[in-house]
Motif scaffolding. Structure first.
Motif, PDB file in Angstrom:
ATOM      1  N   GLY A 174       0.945  -1.270  -0.138  1.00 57.89           N
ATOM      2  CA  GLY A 174      -0.056  -0.123   0.001  1.00 57.89           C
ATOM      3  C   GLY A 174       0.877   1.190   0.024  1.00 57.89           C
ATOM      4  N   GLU A 178      -0.332   4.828   4.236  1.00 57.29           N
ATOM      5  CA  GLU A 178      -1.271   3.753   4.896  1.00 57.29           C
ATOM      6  C   GLU A 178      -0.556   2.794   5.870  1.00 57.29           C
ATOM      7  OE1 GLU A 178      -4.284   3.227   1.104  1.00 57.29           O
ATOM      8  OE2 GLU A 178      -2.342   1.888   1.377  1.00 57.29           O
ATOM      9  N   ARG A 182      -0.857   1.871   9.863  1.00 58.80           N
ATOM     10  CA  ARG A 182      -0.783   0.465  10.747  1.00 58.80           C
ATOM     11  C   ARG A 182       0.209   0.364  11.840  1.00 58.80           C
ATOM     12  NH1 ARG A 182      -0.635  -1.865   4.696  1.00 58.80           N
ATOM     13  NH2 ARG A 182      -2.593  -1.005   3.770  1.00 58.80           N
TER      14      ARG A 182
END
Ligand code: B4P
Length: 190
Positions: A174, A178, A182
């Motif tokens: 990604g 992103e 995470r």
């Protein structure tokens, strides 16, 4: 103290994501790859020895990288914590790191394992090789050897950290932002 191991195959985004974690959590970044490349640039004896291994996509001997990490830990005794990027890469390195950290009573908090598909790793490294001049990123067979070495010598480290409850898988596919989100979510819970 927060001590993170940023883990994953070559091209997983360890160096890239370390930058975000440093900013968010105020940690000291220790990348053995960066330390070795600076020894090579300085044409030191250590750098000359390391270059022979790195140019083939092989690991530099454990005692060399453990010695480098020890001197960085000694030089940063007041740190809030560390991000270990590209270290440990063998079970012996992980054991040596535990001994060094236990001397200060500050164990590893978590091992963050970035997961990325093999073709994506190769594409990222070849594209970095076009601009960085890094000799180990220029050639597909050297990149594939680095991935093989990772699978054989480094991946078993998951079984070292898992029984300690310190292993966390993170989807490394990604956008950079992103993936940073995470990681942040996992680290905030440590
Ligand atoms: P490292 O410097 O650790 O190199 P690396 O595994 O390729 O990871 P790096 O951090 O550079 O790349 P990243 O994944 O961030 O090691 C180099 C060599 O040094 C080793 O092969 C070994 O010889 C020696 N060495 C180092 N540590 C050692 C140890 N402990 N023991 C023995 N030997 C050791 O990113 C790669 C690229 O992907 C970047 O160009 C980035 O821009 C791009 N990228 C990142 N995230 C992306 C995303 N989400 N999307 C698209 N591109 C992305």
């Amino acid at each position: 103290m927060l001590n993170l191991v940023l883990f994953g195959p070559p091209g997983a985004g360890k160096g890239t994501q370390a930058e975000f974690l440093i900013k968010s959590f105020g940690l000291i970044h220790l990348s053995t790859g960066d330390l070795l490349r600076s020894e090579i640039a300085g044409e030191t004896a250590l750098g000359n020895e390391a270059k022979n291994f790195m140019d083939k996509g092989e690991l530099v001997p454990d005692e060399v990288v453990i010695g480098m990490i020890k001197s960085k830990l000694d030089a940063n005794k007041d740190a809030k914590g560390f991000i270990f990027d590209g270290f440990p890469r063998t079970v012996d390195q992980a054991k040596a790191l535990d001994v060094l950290l236990n001397e200060n009573g500050t164990p590893i908090s978590g091992m963050l394992c970035l997961q990325v598909e093999k073709q994506e790793l190769i594409d990222r490294l070849l594209s970095r090789g076009k601009v960085s001049g890094r000799s180990d990123d220029q050639n597909q067979s050297i990149i594939e050897n680095r991935i093989t070495v990772y699978t054989e010598k480094t991946l078993p480290l998951i079984e070292y950290y898992k029984p300690q409850g310190k292993h966390f898988d993170i989807n490394g596919m990604g956008t950079i932002e992103e993936i940073a989100g995470r990681l942040q979510e996992v680290v905030e819970k440590l």
